[in-house]
Write a protein that holds these residues in place. Structure first.
Motif, mmCIF file in Angstrom:
data_model
loop_
_atom_site.group_PDB
_atom_site.id
_atom_site.type_symbol
_atom_site.label_atom_id
_atom_site.label_comp_id
_atom_site.label_asym_id
_atom_site.label_seq_id
_atom_site.Cartn_x
_atom_site.Cartn_y
_atom_site.Cartn_z
ATOM 1 N N ALA A 1 14.946 6.027 7.321
ATOM 2 C CA ALA A 1 14.350 7.315 7.674
ATOM 3 C C ALA A 1 12.880 7.341 7.268
ATOM 4 O O ALA A 1 12.020 7.831 8.011
ATOM 5 C CB ALA A 1 15.114 8.450 6.986
ATOM 6 N N HIS A 2 12.579 6.796 6.094
ATOM 7 C CA HIS A 2 11.198 6.736 5.625
ATOM 8 C C HIS A 2 10.361 5.815 6.517
ATOM 9 O O HIS A 2 9.225 6.146 6.863
ATOM 10 C CB HIS A 2 11.175 6.232 4.172
ATOM 11 C CG HIS A 2 9.810 5.836 3.697
ATOM 12 N ND1 HIS A 2 8.851 6.746 3.323
ATOM 13 C CD2 HIS A 2 9.229 4.615 3.566
ATOM 14 C CE1 HIS A 2 7.745 6.101 2.970
ATOM 15 N NE2 HIS A 2 7.949 4.809 3.116
ATOM 16 N N ALA A 3 10.915 4.690 6.902
ATOM 17 C CA ALA A 3 10.185 3.742 7.750
ATOM 18 C C ALA A 3 9.816 4.392 9.070
ATOM 19 O O ALA A 3 8.712 4.180 9.596
ATOM 20 C CB ALA A 3 11.028 2.488 7.993
ATOM 21 N N ALA B 1 7.202 7.535 8.051
ATOM 22 C CA ALA B 1 5.954 7.177 7.377
ATOM 23 C C ALA B 1 5.264 5.976 8.004
ATOM 24 O O ALA B 1 4.049 5.835 7.903
ATOM 25 C CB ALA B 1 6.220 6.897 5.897
ATOM 26 N N HIS B 2 6.039 5.099 8.623
ATOM 27 C CA HIS B 2 5.445 3.862 9.122
ATOM 28 C C HIS B 2 5.609 3.681 10.625
ATOM 29 O O HIS B 2 5.171 2.667 11.176
ATOM 30 C CB HIS B 2 6.069 2.662 8.394
ATOM 31 C CG HIS B 2 5.857 2.714 6.909
ATOM 32 N ND1 HIS B 2 4.625 2.690 6.316
ATOM 33 C CD2 HIS B 2 6.746 2.825 5.889
ATOM 34 C CE1 HIS B 2 4.759 2.770 5.004
ATOM 35 N NE2 HIS B 2 6.037 2.861 4.707
ATOM 36 N N GLY B 3 6.263 4.635 11.280
ATOM 37 C CA GLY B 3 6.412 4.555 12.724
ATOM 38 C C GLY B 3 7.322 3.430 13.178
ATOM 39 O O GLY B 3 7.227 2.960 14.308
ATOM 40 N N GLY C 1 0.790 -1.216 0.000
ATOM 41 C CA GLY C 1 0.000 0.000 0.000
ATOM 42 C C GLY C 1 0.825 1.270 0.000
ATOM 43 O O GLY C 1 0.311 2.345 -0.255
ATOM 44 N N CYS C 2 2.127 1.157 0.286
ATOM 45 C CA CYS C 2 2.986 2.340 0.291
ATOM 46 C C CYS C 2 3.530 2.558 -1.113
ATOM 47 O O CYS C 2 4.004 1.627 -1.764
ATOM 48 C CB CYS C 2 4.136 2.184 1.281
ATOM 49 S SG CYS C 2 5.166 3.665 1.383
ATOM 50 N N SER C 3 3.454 3.794 -1.587
ATOM 51 C CA SER C 3 3.878 4.094 -2.962
ATOM 52 C C SER C 3 5.280 4.691 -3.018
ATOM 53 O O SER C 3 5.739 5.065 -4.099
ATOM 54 C CB SER C 3 2.884 5.055 -3.613
ATOM 55 O OG SER C 3 2.827 6.270 -2.892
#
Ligand SMILES: [Zn+2]
Length: 58
Positions: A31-33, A36-38, A12-14
């Motif tokens: 860093a994104h994890a 964006a995903h906690g 679901g992550c683009s």
């Protein structure tokens, strides 16, 4: 370039990442994890899942 589609690991992550250096790519993904995903801690299991999805294309 090393490439990773986050959606391959987190359905679901683009977000998509690419970098010449594999370590820097993993840094971007970490860093994104976190943002964006906690996911504050990249466990060995998460690392293995991410690492297995990295593609390389010159
Ligand atoms: Zn993502």
């Amino acid at each position: 370039m090393f490439k990773l589609a986050c959606g391959d690991v987190m359905p679901g992550c683009s977000a998509r990442f690419e970098h010449r250096d594999r370590g820097d790519l993993l840094g971007q993904v970490a860093a994104h994890a976190a943002s964006a995903h906690g996911i504050a801690d990249i466990t060995p299991e998460i690392f293995a899942a991410v690492d297995s999805k990295i593609a390389y294309a010159a």
